[in-house]
Structures are given as structure tokens and as C-alpha cells.
Design a protein around this motif. Structure first.
Motif, PDB file in Angstrom:
ATOM      1  N   HIS A  31       0.829  -1.207   0.000  1.00 13.57           N
ATOM      2  CA  HIS A  31       0.000   0.000   0.000  1.00 13.57           C
ATOM      3  C   HIS A  31       0.863   1.256   0.000  1.00 13.57           C
ATOM      4  N   SER A  88      -6.978  -7.560  -2.690  1.00 10.25           N
ATOM      5  CA  SER A  88      -6.480  -6.728  -1.603  1.00 10.25           C
ATOM      6  C   SER A  88      -7.031  -7.221  -0.275  1.00 10.25           C
ATOM      7  N   ALA A  94      -4.752  -0.543   2.018  1.00  9.66           N
ATOM      8  CA  ALA A  94      -4.508  -1.522   0.958  1.00  9.66           C
ATOM      9  C   ALA A  94      -5.628  -1.492  -0.082  1.00  9.66           C
TER      10      ALA A  94
END
Length: 128
Positions: A31, A88, A94
Motif C-alpha cells: 500500500h 487486496s 490496501a
């Protein structure tokens, strides 16, 4: 160096072209810079991880856009690219990163997988 610098994608970054021999190419992306990074806290429980207040900073959004651009260029620059899955964790930082990438590369919705959550740091939560 601030905590966001280590996550920046180097300008000279390149990715290998997908090989027709193996048929699959995988990109793993961490991320972008998050509010938790900015506040220098550990944010690892599902309750905090899913909280939008610990999502991406403006720098994190820019990093996500740059990663998406590099991925799209590495597979020919054609978007949307059919057959691409973006997966994800459900943590806001994220998920936001994945949504930026999916919007650029595939236009398909992000698939959420709780198994991709980071580990829980127990007593160190919200400390750094």
C-alpha cells in the motif's frame, strides 16, 4: 528520509514483459503512504485497519497512481486489460491502493481477501 520516501517507486523502475511461455504475470504492491505511517503508529487490528481515517495520504494516492501506471505500461499500456484480477486485504490503505490500480489497469472491482491482512501486533497497536 520521511516514512513515505521508502515506499516511493524509483523513476527507473521497470517490470519484465509478461511471457507467453508461462501465461501468468503477478505484481505484488504494498500500500501507499498511509495516515498511520504519517502518525508513526502501528495500525494492525481489523477495526483500525478498516477505519478510513487510517487510509492513504495524498502522497499515498500519488504512489498508487504511479504504481498503476508502471503496471499498465509493463503489460503493453492497454487498459482495461482483460483477465486481470486485483486482490487486496480489507484494510483501508490496501483497498484504496488496489482500487486505484484496478481503475487504471482493469476497471474490474477489487476482490477482497481477509487472509491478506497484516499480522496483529497486540500490545504495540497504536504505538511506534
Amino acid at each position: 528520509m520521511n516514512s513515505g520516501d521508502s515506499m516511493r517507486c524509483p523513476k527507473e523502475a521497470t517490470f519484465p514483459r509478461p511471457s507467453e511461455a508461462n501465461g501468468n504475470t503477478f505484481f505484488i504492491v504494498r500500500h501507499g503512504h498511509s495516515e498511520a505511517n504519517k502518525q508513526e503508529i502501528i495500525c494492525s487490528t481489523p477495526v483500525r485497519g478498516q477505519d478510513p481515517k487510517y487510509g492513504l495520504t495524498e502522497d499515498g494516492l500519488s504512489q498508487s497512481k504511479e504504481a498503476a501506471k508502471l503496471i499498465a505500461e509493463s503489460v503493453g499500456g492497454l487498459a482495461p486489460i482483460p483477465g486481470v484480477l486485483v486482490v487486496s486485504s480489507d484494510y483501508s490503505r490496501a483497498k484504496q491502493t488496489a482500487e486505484v490500480i484496478a481503475d487504471t489497469v482493469t476497471k474490474a472491482p477489487v476482490r477482497i481477501c481477509e487472509a491478506l491482512r497484516e499480522r496483529h501486533f497486540g500490545d504495540f497497536e497504536v504505538t511506534f
